[in-house]
Design a protein around this motif. Sequence first.
Motif, PDB file in Angstrom:
ATOM      1  N   TYR A  50       0.853  -1.186   0.000  1.00  0.00           N
ATOM      2  CA  TYR A  50       0.000   0.000   0.000  1.00  0.00           C
ATOM      3  C   TYR A  50       0.889   1.236   0.000  1.00  0.00           C
ATOM      4  O   TYR A  50       1.721   1.390   0.888  1.00  0.00           O
ATOM      5  N   TYR A  52       1.227   5.565  -0.804  1.00  0.00           N
ATOM      6  CA  TYR A  52       0.676   6.886  -1.130  1.00  0.00           C
ATOM      7  C   TYR A  52       1.331   7.402  -2.409  1.00  0.00           C
ATOM      8  O   TYR A  52       2.419   6.964  -2.796  1.00  0.00           O
ATOM      9  N   TYR A  56       4.558   6.242  -4.973  1.00  0.00           N
ATOM     10  CA  TYR A  56       3.940   5.176  -5.760  1.00  0.00           C
ATOM     11  C   TYR A  56       4.829   4.710  -6.930  1.00  0.00           C
ATOM     12  O   TYR A  56       5.088   3.518  -7.083  1.00  0.00           O
ATOM     13  N   GLU A  69      -0.736  -1.176  -4.528  1.00  0.00           N
ATOM     14  CA  GLU A  69      -2.002  -0.442  -4.451  1.00  0.00           C
ATOM     15  C   GLU A  69      -1.748   1.022  -4.122  1.00  0.00           C
ATOM     16  O   GLU A  69      -1.123   1.340  -3.104  1.00  0.00           O
ATOM     17  N   VAL A  71      -2.701   4.394  -2.555  1.00  0.00           N
ATOM     18  CA  VAL A  71      -3.615   4.921  -1.538  1.00  0.00           C
ATOM     19  C   VAL A  71      -3.801   6.407  -1.831  1.00  0.00           C
ATOM     20  O   VAL A  71      -2.833   7.168  -1.828  1.00  0.00           O
ATOM     21  N   LYS A  72      -5.032   6.784  -2.130  1.00  0.00           N
ATOM     22  CA  LYS A  72      -5.270   8.197  -2.454  1.00  0.00           C
ATOM     23  C   LYS A  72      -5.317   9.032  -1.185  1.00  0.00           C
ATOM     24  O   LYS A  72      -5.595   8.529  -0.106  1.00  0.00           O
ATOM     25  N   GLU A  75      -8.265   8.719   0.942  1.00  0.00           N
ATOM     26  CA  GLU A  75      -8.604   7.367   1.420  1.00  0.00           C
ATOM     27  C   GLU A  75      -8.042   7.113   2.811  1.00  0.00           C
ATOM     28  O   GLU A  75      -7.015   7.683   3.185  1.00  0.00           O
ATOM     29  N   LEU A  77      -6.135   4.457   4.974  1.00  0.00           N
ATOM     30  CA  LEU A  77      -5.280   3.295   4.730  1.00  0.00           C
ATOM     31  C   LEU A  77      -5.814   2.041   5.407  1.00  0.00           C
ATOM     32  O   LEU A  77      -5.908   0.968   4.796  1.00  0.00           O
ATOM     33  N   LYS A  80      -8.834   0.533   3.791  1.00  0.00           N
ATOM     34  CA  LYS A  80      -8.486  -0.150   2.546  1.00  0.00           C
ATOM     35  C   LYS A  80      -7.902  -1.534   2.842  1.00  0.00           C
ATOM     36  O   LYS A  80      -8.264  -2.526   2.191  1.00  0.00           O
TER      37      LYS A  80
END
Lengths: 354, 354
Positions: A50, A52, A56, A69, A71-72, A75, A77, A80
Amino acid sequence: MKRIEILRQSCLDKGFDGFLVANEINILYFSGAPGASCLLVPDGGESILYVYGVNYEQVKAEAKGFRVELVKREENLMAKVAEHVRALGIRRLAFDTLNVESYRAISRKLRGAAKLKPQGSIVWSLRRIKDMDELELMRRAAELACEGMKTAQEVLRPGMMEYEVAAEIEYAMRNKGSWGTAFETIVASGARSAYPHGGCVDRKIQAGDLVVIDIGASYRHYRSDMTRTFVAGEPSSKQKQLYELVKLAQEKAIKAIKPGVKASDVDAAARSVIEKAGYGENFVHGLGHGVGLEVHEPPTISPQSMDKLESGNVVTIEPGIYLVGFGGIRIEDMVLVSEFNAEKLTDDFYGLEA
Amino acid sequence: MKRIEILRQSCLDKGFDGFLVANEINILYFSGAPGASCLLVPDGGESILYVYGVNYEQVKAEAKGFRVELVKREENLMAKVAEHVRALGIRRLAFDTLNVESYRAISRKLRGAAKLKPQGSIVWSLRRIKDMDELELMRRAAELACEGMKTAQEVLRPGMMEYEVAAEIEYAMRNKGSWGTAFETIVASGARSAYPHGGCVDRKIQAGDLVVIDIGASYRHYRSDMTRTFVAGEPSSKQKQLYELVKLAQEKAIKAIKPGVKASDVDAAARSVIEKAGYGENFVHGLGHGVGLEVHEPPTISPQSMDKLESGNVVTIEPGIYLVGFGGIRIEDMVLVSEFNAEKLTDDFYGLEA
């Protein structure tokens, strides 16, 4: 990936069907890349990193064999992660470490779908035994520290500021390929040398000062740790006598190292030398600690330690004597515990005189 | 001691008669010395610093106006603190931060004698407003970063390794009096410059590479943070165009700063410039953060931030554009928010060409 497989097997042995890695150094250990915020390892199939947005692209490029993945920003964490835990059907989820807020957040989102249990020791049982890849990097980090220390001995002279000595040490390590310092360089001189964590300040080194130099390099995320004590100028007989005592204590401890030995016994091997000479109260810290991706890791070598040393541990052995007003002396080497003996990863050179 | 008095007043205002400081940087902030493990501030009388043997003599020498308690190796720190809380008659004890183990340990030992409540925001409300003493040290740390950056611009050329550039930067900062780096120096070149946290590795810099250099010095525990982006050789027209865009975004943000402004509005001032040019997706992080004893502190300047900027904040303003494969550009300065405007603490020099 081999590390992930060992983690899975350890989980299986303890009755878990998933592991959540939340500590950033543990994530680096398993993924090979810095920058992810969580790693979820199910008992089969792809593991999930995961990340950010800020990290990324780097993680996607550097971590091989994982699902990555994004993470926006908006969002959550833990929400998710919980969603994936449910989708994967994980029922007993172990984790390394979580702060209170994260623990509460994931528990809430799981709504009882999986049981959560802290199992940080599973990861430490892997990390404390260095594999061949790690040892290669640690040998390099140790060599770089030695380069820094040789430079320290060459340049040190009365009249220099402590930070000027640090400048030369760090410049030498960097130019030989260091990725950075393993921790804040210590150049503690004069009365300040009696402070084991004296740092490095704007103090001018005087003739006859004891100077404790405690340094480390990093190389591909692995760290080294090494201390020598010098005198700027001619050592006094008391300085020499204490130096020989600390050196003897270190030798005794290193001789005591073998797989299976109690860490507290190794500590005692050094401490008894210093105690017999009447300086027991002045050896104000434990004898050593593990080193790896972090500069302080398990096992701990101290009178209270419950650890045993094992083949593949890399530990420091660093006795010291600290006398308020007079100064301090510490000698520290990094040692690899191997099948039959202890191998120094930092050079064997000594010398009180700079 | 003035800081302790403000803390006491804040406690009083919120109905607490004691504060337990457990975070090491918070302890440094209040005591002026590193190395203590806890600080107990009752509503009157002496405050108590708890220190293990390894740092005891240093804290005694460097922290003035405190009672300094030695914590022995076999003692339990939280048990010792709880004993004093009971003896001092503290009934409502606020604390900054505790991990789950420590929280449980002290609760058990207090046996209901005092109520415990997390109040970390009390300390942050002090730390985010820098006083005159702090600003003097932060100006010095910022100057040292500028010295490093000037050196970077002077030495950078194709064919150098990233770590060699870091060596020159750190050497320059150290020799001017830096106590160390504020964080791990970033020299990220070529495609790696598109990674905001790219670090500094063994990669040879090529002609035409973008090179993001993100550095900080520390001075008497205060830190600085500054980024410039250079091209090793002749910049392309696209590199120049993106550079001007990031520079404009930074200027707009700095103009938007004044006491009372929403941090999210300052972020928007920069982000809208980048979004309008079509690179909104490539500005993958928040605009900035507070700096002080730590390199990342409140307030946060991002689209999601709920913070407002106040006079006495020191923050970074660091817009960036990152294009996978092409590279990244970031410009970062440290800014002091003052009564009527924003003052840059890092030099105003620019230039894409090294």
